[in-house]
Scaffold this motif. Sequence first.
Motif, PDB file in Angstrom:
ATOM      1  N   VAL A 136       2.299   1.692  -3.423  1.00  0.00           N
ATOM      2  CA  VAL A 136       1.300   2.144  -4.406  1.00  0.00           C
ATOM      3  C   VAL A 136       1.039   3.635  -4.225  1.00  0.00           C
ATOM      4  O   VAL A 136       0.975   4.395  -5.193  1.00  0.00           O
ATOM      5  CB  VAL A 136      -0.002   1.325  -4.246  1.00  0.00           C
ATOM      6  CG1 VAL A 136      -1.132   1.981  -5.012  1.00  0.00           C
ATOM      7  CG2 VAL A 136       0.207  -0.087  -4.739  1.00  0.00           C
ATOM      8  N   ILE A 137       0.921   4.067  -2.965  1.00  0.00           N
ATOM      9  CA  ILE A 137       0.652   5.490  -2.742  1.00  0.00           C
ATOM     10  C   ILE A 137       1.868   6.333  -3.139  1.00  0.00           C
ATOM     11  O   ILE A 137       1.719   7.432  -3.675  1.00  0.00           O
ATOM     12  CB  ILE A 137       0.265   5.737  -1.270  1.00  0.00           C
ATOM     13  CG1 ILE A 137      -1.091   5.099  -1.002  1.00  0.00           C
ATOM     14  CG2 ILE A 137       0.206   7.220  -0.959  1.00  0.00           C
ATOM     15  CD1 ILE A 137      -1.588   5.263   0.393  1.00  0.00           C
ATOM     16  N   LEU A 190       2.437   3.822   7.480  1.00  0.00           N
ATOM     17  CA  LEU A 190       3.119   4.977   8.066  1.00  0.00           C
ATOM     18  C   LEU A 190       4.582   4.668   8.350  1.00  0.00           C
ATOM     19  O   LEU A 190       5.471   5.471   8.079  1.00  0.00           O
ATOM     20  CB  LEU A 190       2.454   5.339   9.391  1.00  0.00           C
ATOM     21  CG  LEU A 190       1.260   6.246   9.359  1.00  0.00           C
ATOM     22  CD1 LEU A 190       0.747   6.451  10.765  1.00  0.00           C
ATOM     23  CD2 LEU A 190       1.677   7.576   8.770  1.00  0.00           C
ATOM     24  N   TRP A 249      -4.920  10.211  -0.021  1.00  0.00           N
ATOM     25  CA  TRP A 249      -5.023   8.760   0.233  1.00  0.00           C
ATOM     26  C   TRP A 249      -4.437   8.427   1.594  1.00  0.00           C
ATOM     27  O   TRP A 249      -5.004   7.692   2.377  1.00  0.00           O
ATOM     28  CB  TRP A 249      -4.282   7.948  -0.845  1.00  0.00           C
ATOM     29  CG  TRP A 249      -4.823   8.143  -2.227  1.00  0.00           C
ATOM     30  CD1 TRP A 249      -4.151   8.616  -3.307  1.00  0.00           C
ATOM     31  CD2 TRP A 249      -6.157   7.869  -2.681  1.00  0.00           C
ATOM     32  NE1 TRP A 249      -4.968   8.664  -4.403  1.00  0.00           N
ATOM     33  CE2 TRP A 249      -6.214   8.217  -4.041  1.00  0.00           C
ATOM     34  CE3 TRP A 249      -7.311   7.401  -2.063  1.00  0.00           C
ATOM     35  CZ2 TRP A 249      -7.363   8.077  -4.805  1.00  0.00           C
ATOM     36  CZ3 TRP A 249      -8.465   7.264  -2.823  1.00  0.00           C
ATOM     37  CH2 TRP A 249      -8.485   7.602  -4.167  1.00  0.00           C
ATOM     38  N   LEU A 302       0.834  -1.204   0.000  1.00  0.00           N
ATOM     39  CA  LEU A 302       0.000   0.000   0.000  1.00  0.00           C
ATOM     40  C   LEU A 302       0.870   1.257   0.000  1.00  0.00           C
ATOM     41  O   LEU A 302       0.637   2.192  -0.772  1.00  0.00           O
ATOM     42  CB  LEU A 302      -0.923  -0.002   1.218  1.00  0.00           C
ATOM     43  CG  LEU A 302      -1.881   1.179   1.301  1.00  0.00           C
ATOM     44  CD1 LEU A 302      -2.932   1.086   0.204  1.00  0.00           C
ATOM     45  CD2 LEU A 302      -2.550   1.246   2.653  1.00  0.00           C
ATOM     46  N   ASP A 326       3.341   8.154 -10.282  1.00  0.00           N
ATOM     47  CA  ASP A 326       2.151   8.545 -11.038  1.00  0.00           C
ATOM     48  C   ASP A 326       0.886   8.637 -10.194  1.00  0.00           C
ATOM     49  O   ASP A 326      -0.166   9.005 -10.717  1.00  0.00           O
ATOM     50  CB  ASP A 326       1.917   7.552 -12.183  1.00  0.00           C
ATOM     51  CG  ASP A 326       3.078   7.569 -13.155  1.00  0.00           C
ATOM     52  OD1 ASP A 326       3.595   8.672 -13.407  1.00  0.00           O
ATOM     53  OD2 ASP A 326       3.468   6.496 -13.633  1.00  0.00           O
ATOM     54  N   THR A 327       0.964   8.285  -8.909  1.00  0.00           N
ATOM     55  CA  THR A 327      -0.251   8.363  -8.095  1.00  0.00           C
ATOM     56  C   THR A 327      -0.559   9.815  -7.769  1.00  0.00           C
ATOM     57  O   THR A 327       0.305  10.554  -7.298  1.00  0.00           O
ATOM     58  CB  THR A 327      -0.078   7.565  -6.801  1.00  0.00           C
ATOM     59  OG1 THR A 327       0.331   6.250  -7.141  1.00  0.00           O
ATOM     60  CG2 THR A 327      -1.368   7.498  -6.023  1.00  0.00           C
ATOM     61  N   LYS A 328      -1.808  10.195  -8.051  1.00  0.00           N
ATOM     62  CA  LYS A 328      -2.222  11.575  -7.762  1.00  0.00           C
ATOM     63  C   LYS A 328      -2.746  11.676  -6.324  1.00  0.00           C
ATOM     64  O   LYS A 328      -3.181  10.687  -5.752  1.00  0.00           O
ATOM     65  CB  LYS A 328      -3.337  11.989  -8.737  1.00  0.00           C
ATOM     66  CG  LYS A 328      -2.914  11.984 -10.197  1.00  0.00           C
ATOM     67  CD  LYS A 328      -2.233  13.274 -10.555  1.00  0.00           C
ATOM     68  CE  LYS A 328      -1.732  13.356 -11.980  1.00  0.00           C
ATOM     69  NZ  LYS A 328      -1.363  12.127 -12.656  1.00  0.00           N
ATOM     70  N   GLY A 362       8.846   5.945   5.187  1.00  0.00           N
ATOM     71  CA  GLY A 362      10.152   6.586   5.275  1.00  0.00           C
ATOM     72  C   GLY A 362      11.278   5.656   4.872  1.00  0.00           C
ATOM     73  O   GLY A 362      12.197   6.051   4.139  1.00  0.00           O
ATOM     74  N   PHE A 377      -4.181  10.324   4.122  1.00  0.00           N
ATOM     75  CA  PHE A 377      -5.074  10.819   5.159  1.00  0.00           C
ATOM     76  C   PHE A 377      -6.219   9.842   5.413  1.00  0.00           C
ATOM     77  O   PHE A 377      -6.564   9.561   6.559  1.00  0.00           O
ATOM     78  CB  PHE A 377      -5.616  12.191   4.760  1.00  0.00           C
ATOM     79  CG  PHE A 377      -6.616  12.739   5.726  1.00  0.00           C
ATOM     80  CD1 PHE A 377      -6.199  13.277   6.936  1.00  0.00           C
ATOM     81  CD2 PHE A 377      -7.970  12.699   5.446  1.00  0.00           C
ATOM     82  CE1 PHE A 377      -7.118  13.778   7.837  1.00  0.00           C
ATOM     83  CE2 PHE A 377      -8.892  13.191   6.348  1.00  0.00           C
ATOM     84  CZ  PHE A 377      -8.466  13.729   7.543  1.00  0.00           C
ATOM     85  N   CYS A 378      -6.807   9.299   4.336  1.00  0.00           N
ATOM     86  CA  CYS A 378      -7.923   8.359   4.489  1.00  0.00           C
ATOM     87  C   CYS A 378      -7.523   7.200   5.388  1.00  0.00           C
ATOM     88  O   CYS A 378      -8.262   6.798   6.288  1.00  0.00           O
ATOM     89  CB  CYS A 378      -8.349   7.798   3.136  1.00  0.00           C
ATOM     90  SG  CYS A 378      -9.228   8.966   2.134  1.00  0.00           S
ATOM     91  N   PHE A 379      -6.337   6.637   5.142  1.00  0.00           N
ATOM     92  CA  PHE A 379      -5.930   5.463   5.914  1.00  0.00           C
ATOM     93  C   PHE A 379      -5.510   5.850   7.330  1.00  0.00           C
ATOM     94  O   PHE A 379      -5.810   5.139   8.286  1.00  0.00           O
ATOM     95  CB  PHE A 379      -4.798   4.728   5.200  1.00  0.00           C
ATOM     96  CG  PHE A 379      -5.260   4.085   3.919  1.00  0.00           C
ATOM     97  CD1 PHE A 379      -5.960   2.895   3.958  1.00  0.00           C
ATOM     98  CD2 PHE A 379      -5.020   4.673   2.695  1.00  0.00           C
ATOM     99  CE1 PHE A 379      -6.414   2.310   2.801  1.00  0.00           C
ATOM    100  CE2 PHE A 379      -5.474   4.085   1.530  1.00  0.00           C
ATOM    101  CZ  PHE A 379      -6.170   2.905   1.577  1.00  0.00           C
ATOM    102  N   ARG A 389       3.992   5.777  -5.505  1.00  0.00           N
ATOM    103  CA  ARG A 389       4.368   5.740  -6.926  1.00  0.00           C
ATOM    104  C   ARG A 389       4.427   7.154  -7.490  1.00  0.00           C
ATOM    105  O   ARG A 389       3.699   8.041  -7.060  1.00  0.00           O
ATOM    106  CB  ARG A 389       3.319   4.969  -7.733  1.00  0.00           C
ATOM    107  CG  ARG A 389       3.492   3.496  -7.757  1.00  0.00           C
ATOM    108  CD  ARG A 389       2.241   2.877  -8.316  1.00  0.00           C
ATOM    109  NE  ARG A 389       2.174   2.937  -9.782  1.00  0.00           N
ATOM    110  CZ  ARG A 389       1.313   3.686 -10.462  1.00  0.00           C
ATOM    111  NH1 ARG A 389       0.462   4.459  -9.833  1.00  0.00           N
ATOM    112  NH2 ARG A 389       1.298   3.661 -11.772  1.00  0.00           N
TER     113      ARG A 389
END
Lengths: 471, 289
Positions: free
Chosen positions: A258-259, A342, A270, A255, A263-265, A346, A272-274, A261
């Motif tokens: 993916v976040i 989280l 995202w 996850l 190209d992820t906007k 890093g 924040f949601c998690f 990447r």
Amino acid sequence: MSNEVAEPKKKKSKKTAFDTPYTVKNAIQRGGMTTKLSMPVMGFGNLAHRQIAKGIIFLAVEVAYLWFMITRGIHCIAMLPSLGWLEQEEVWNEAKGIYEYTAGHNSIIILLYGVASIFITIGFVIMWRGTLKSAYKVECLAREGKHINSFKDDIADLFDGNLHRSLMTLPILGIVIFTILPLVFMILMAFTNYSKETSSEAAHLVLFDWVGLKNFGTALSTDNSIGQNFWSVLGWTIVWAIFATFTNYILGMILAMVINRKDTKAKGFWRFCFVLSVAVPQFVSLLIMRTMLQPEGAVNILLRNLGILEAGQSLPFFTKPIWARVTVIVINIWVGIPFTMLQTTGILKNIPAELYESAKVDGANAFVTFFKITLPYMLFVTTPYLITTFTGNINNFNIIYLLSGGGPTINPGDTAGKTDLLVTWLYKLTVDKQYYNIGAVIGILTFVVLAIISLVTYRNTGSYKNEEEFQ
Amino acid sequence: MKKQTTSYKAKKRTVNILIHVLLAVLAVIWIFPITWVVMISFRAEKGSYTSSFLPKSFTLDNYKKLFTDTSILNFPKMFMNTLIIAIFVCIISTLFVLAVSYCMSRLRFKMRKKYMNIAMILGLFPGFMSMIAVYYILKAVGLSEGSMVRVALIMVYSAGSGLGFYIAKGFFDTIPKALDEAAFLDGATKFQVFTKVTIPLSKPIIVYTVLTSFLGPWLDFIFAKVICRANADYYTVAIGLWRMLEKEYIDNWYTCFAAGAVCISIPIAILFIYMQRYYVEGLTGAVKG
């Protein structure tokens, strides 16, 4: 921690740095008259060399200890081997015309006071050694004609050279009283028959005796209900810990990747949601989950409203063993993934980009790069973290207790349900059933399991064997 | 050649769309329970489980009841209990953690290695295995009844904090030692270095420690339950909310539970989101350690 284990040379040189000539052995062998007299009379050496305040404090400690031992301590320790024998009795008081109760012995109090007295004695011995060293030191200094610290100097030193003493005393006192003393107390309880179960007339809750290793035999053999429960609970605990740790670890890492990447906007959104879902206190979100998954809870109602389930039908989230086990693992994923995300974000950014570039040149696809570069790197860096997560999961009380409560229990005679971990079972045994001795045995065995697992994994990991690989 | 790049671009775009859809689905799953509980907290229908997923009408009564109906489950009092305990725990724990971490990171003394090993071993015992014993100790010194329960909880929560020094130690390790040495040359004592050099440079980890220790009493459930027992007057928020879902209360208190959960979660969520960067910094520092 890892780098300190791998540097035995440094460790040795460190040890010699703390060596002083002022040891207890030297004090006893070479100390003069004042030091010798300090053995029975604490602080005598200091008083003789005009460290009045220090000497008086030492003497006061000795007097206080002796007073304590004579009034209470000796009696408390002497009671330990028997744990008391006097039962509370009803006595007819003819003068008053009523029944009166004679005070009987209470084993739990005897055990607690006995252990506490032993702790105080150990503390006193440590103090005694300290005063002896101090007396010897002041004697040596006086003989050599060097400066002897005044009380003011000593106080000043507590904020400089001896700063660790002033800073650590209170925290260590807290740990000794609220962690180590209770722990010793509970460990001792494992060798008694303090339990509601073993007593037919419930007498063992007031008066109990030492029974040696019998309780360990009960917990480990398979010919009684407790023993059978133990092995099945242990098996599930390990399965749970493995699944809970690695599903969270790998899925959370994916996850995070993916976040992150390129190209992820809307990365921040995202994330924040998690994060929001873990920002809610854990017991709240777990209680919410539990109510949602009840037979009449929100999820079943939703499925019925959508026509997937018929009216009156419900999915057995917490009522069938396999369902319950899968449910707690899945909910643990829900709870745990944002944390892993989280924590790994890093570290993932620290992976050298050259590694990925060269893999790309060699034509590796995403899967190969993940399993050949990302995962080994992450495993290497985060092994200590993984071990703590693993032990944390074995001791993961909240998730199980608040979600399934350890249930479902299949046989009515069983003390453990199908999703009970060792810790939740321990809780049930002590708080609900009052099988204190068996509970203590389970606690000790949990510790043994954890210690073995952590030691074995830690010694077999890259970060222990070859520290330099990725650096 | 040109065709190839367009097909590559098209492929990349579909992958991108797929990933965003996936993220959206996951985000909905993760947010769903939270929105649900907010919704329930405004539900007007009484009782616990209802046959429809969406509430039929909305109201603010649940919040009103939560803060005014103090006859059975006194939520305002629980809130105050937890707040008082949390403030004291926060002060004591922070002092303990910072003091121990500084000693572990900067001072070298004989017991240092031993202390770290003992802390690791103690961490392997199930945390509340000793809970029963703690209760007996508190009882023996008369802290298990009446208003002393609060004192007992404060002591229990803060006493063990000297064991949780890893993250703060990891942070102190990253502060250059040259600063300390410069101060020593100027004639500073170790205590002065600690208070005048290290502490002012450690704002992130102090904020982190203050917040985590403040949150502890709000989140703990087990210790509070064992120590409070039947003393309903001294319940903390966590036990109170748990009680609302017990069989005897759930019918009357189900929607209030949701309201209480929302009230507690909002400030804690704000604190958590504020502190998460320190959390991440502290952890990566500790792993590198």
